[in-house]
Scaffold this active site. Sequence first.
Site, PDB file in Angstrom:
ATOM      1  N   TYR A  33     -25.083   4.432 148.228  1.00 55.29           N
ATOM      2  CA  TYR A  33     -25.119   5.888 148.113  1.00 55.29           C
ATOM      3  C   TYR A  33     -25.813   6.507 149.316  1.00 55.29           C
ATOM      4  CZ  TYR A  33     -30.104   5.903 146.763  1.00 55.29           C
ATOM      5  OH  TYR A  33     -31.462   5.776 146.748  1.00 55.29           O
ATOM      6  N   ARG A  52     -25.371   5.526 158.506  1.00 58.94           N
ATOM      7  CA  ARG A  52     -26.112   4.585 157.639  1.00 58.94           C
ATOM      8  C   ARG A  52     -25.225   4.135 156.492  1.00 58.94           C
ATOM      9  NH1 ARG A  52     -31.697   6.445 155.014  1.00 58.94           N
ATOM     10  NH2 ARG A  52     -30.261   7.707 153.778  1.00 58.94           N
ATOM     11  N   LYS A 149     -28.736   0.739 151.419  1.00 62.60           N
ATOM     12  CA  LYS A 149     -28.980   1.818 150.451  1.00 62.60           C
ATOM     13  C   LYS A 149     -28.087   1.615 149.230  1.00 62.60           C
ATOM     14  CE  LYS A 149     -30.037   6.772 150.365  1.00 62.60           C
ATOM     15  NZ  LYS A 149     -31.348   6.664 149.755  1.00 62.60           N
ATOM     16  N   GLU A 182     -42.934   1.101 151.432  1.00 63.84           N
ATOM     17  CA  GLU A 182     -42.389   2.468 151.352  1.00 63.84           C
ATOM     18  C   GLU A 182     -42.545   2.968 149.920  1.00 63.84           C
ATOM     19  OE1 GLU A 182     -38.116   2.725 151.876  1.00 63.84           O
ATOM     20  OE2 GLU A 182     -37.827   0.779 150.925  1.00 63.84           O
ATOM     21  N   LEU A 207     -36.076   0.954 153.617  1.00 65.73           N
ATOM     22  CA  LEU A 207     -34.868   1.691 153.985  1.00 65.73           C
ATOM     23  C   LEU A 207     -35.218   2.518 155.226  1.00 65.73           C
ATOM     24  CD1 LEU A 207     -31.936   2.541 153.068  1.00 65.73           C
ATOM     25  CD2 LEU A 207     -33.045   4.646 152.342  1.00 65.73           C
TER      26      LEU A 207
HETATM   27  N1  PDD Z   1     -34.107   8.458 148.801  1.00 58.85           N
HETATM   28  N2  PDD Z   1     -36.856   4.848 151.028  1.00 58.85           N
HETATM   29  C1  PDD Z   1     -36.162   4.810 149.879  1.00 58.85           C
HETATM   30  C2  PDD Z   1     -36.319   3.633 148.965  1.00 58.85           C
HETATM   31  C3  PDD Z   1     -35.296   5.865 149.548  1.00 58.85           C
HETATM   32  O1  PDD Z   1     -34.587   5.829 148.404  1.00 58.85           O
HETATM   33  C4  PDD Z   1     -35.184   6.973 150.422  1.00 58.85           C
HETATM   34  C5  PDD Z   1     -34.252   8.122 150.139  1.00 58.85           C
HETATM   35  C6  PDD Z   1     -35.939   6.971 151.607  1.00 58.85           C
HETATM   36  C7  PDD Z   1     -35.872   8.099 152.608  1.00 58.85           C
HETATM   37  O2  PDD Z   1     -34.632   8.123 153.263  1.00 58.85           O
HETATM   38  P1  PDD Z   1     -34.026   9.498 153.830  1.00 58.85           P
HETATM   39  O3  PDD Z   1     -35.061  10.075 154.706  1.00 58.85           O
HETATM   40  O4  PDD Z   1     -32.807   9.071 154.549  1.00 58.85           O
HETATM   41  O5  PDD Z   1     -33.740  10.374 152.634  1.00 58.85           O
HETATM   42  C8  PDD Z   1     -36.750   5.882 151.884  1.00 58.85           C
HETATM   43  C9  PDD Z   1     -33.122   9.434 148.428  1.00 58.85           C
HETATM   44  C10 PDD Z   1     -33.441  10.807 148.871  1.00 58.85           C
HETATM   45  C11 PDD Z   1     -32.905   9.329 146.933  1.00 58.85           C
HETATM   46  O6  PDD Z   1     -32.854   8.202 146.448  1.00 58.85           O
HETATM   47  O7  PDD Z   1     -32.768  10.351 146.256  1.00 58.85           O
END
Ligand code: PDD
Length: 285
Positions: A33, A52, A149, A182, A207
């Site tokens: 996703y 990505r 992801k 994270e 991620l």
């Molecule tokens: N989450 N780490 C994890 C485990 C994440 O699920 C996410 C994003 C990030 C940050 O990635 P980005 O900056 O590309 O949003 C880091 C999304 C927003 C979600 O699961 O809703």
Amino acid sequence: MSRIAYVNGRYLPRQAATVHIEDRGYQFSDGVYEVCEVRGGRLVDERLHLARLARSLGELRIAMPMTTAALGAVLRETVRRNRVRDGIVYLQITRGVARRDHAFPPAATVPGMVVTARNLDFAGNEKTAADGIAVITVPDNRWERVDIKSVSLLPNVLAKQAAREQGAKEAWFVDRTGHVTEGASTNAWIVTRDGQLVTHPADHGILRGITRTVLQDVIEAQGLDFAERAFTVEEAYNAREAFVTSASLIVMPVVRIDGRPVGNGAPGLIASALRRDFHRHAEFS
Ligand code: PDD
């Protein structure tokens, strides 16, 4: 206004937007996703999110269901049909529908694709950023490819729920060596006592957040000191500032870790300045 979802080629009212019970996303979490921020009706960093996505799909050997340009058009159309101004668009692609069998289905199986979009509480998020959030730490019990992801998020779900039950908004995963990897749905950052911004390297243990990537440009533009290295929970407790990044939270100051105040217990100046400047460095489409 009724909400619309894109499902396998059609834009449908939410009540009619359903997927097959043998979709491998449902059966095996066999899918990936993306979440992209929408601001002023436009997509933020679409290009990086779709790159990505292509990488995640490639790692799992799931075919791209359409070209990147066509994917972008579906994202934009879903945003438009739902009249999203400030919010998020969610895209999910699975290995498709097939009789339940763990190994890959026949090569002709068509990937499943769903897109939804919704407004977020813009003013509410700004207020949360002005107050800062609390985080807790939990053991990182995830698999070794969290750089993909994938929709397989059970440890993240349990970690987020543990945070919620302790009055916190996010959980930070801690690996076996005591280092923060994270958050459950965010990247984790600290600002050390001597003003260095620190976040975990983008190896297979986190991620590689798009917000994290773009923020590095903001950091450079502000002339701040930055290091990509693992930091311990102890370092985080003693940090001057802490914050998290994600597409939906942008830069969100952290003011408590495991119940202990970070710095003076208020959102930090650096985190707040990065939040303020972020969209000047983002790409709108
Ligand atoms: N989450 N780490 C994890 C485990 C994440 O699920 C996410 C994003 C990030 C940050 O990635 P980005 O900056 O590309 O949003 C880091 C999304 C927003 C979600 O699961 O809703």
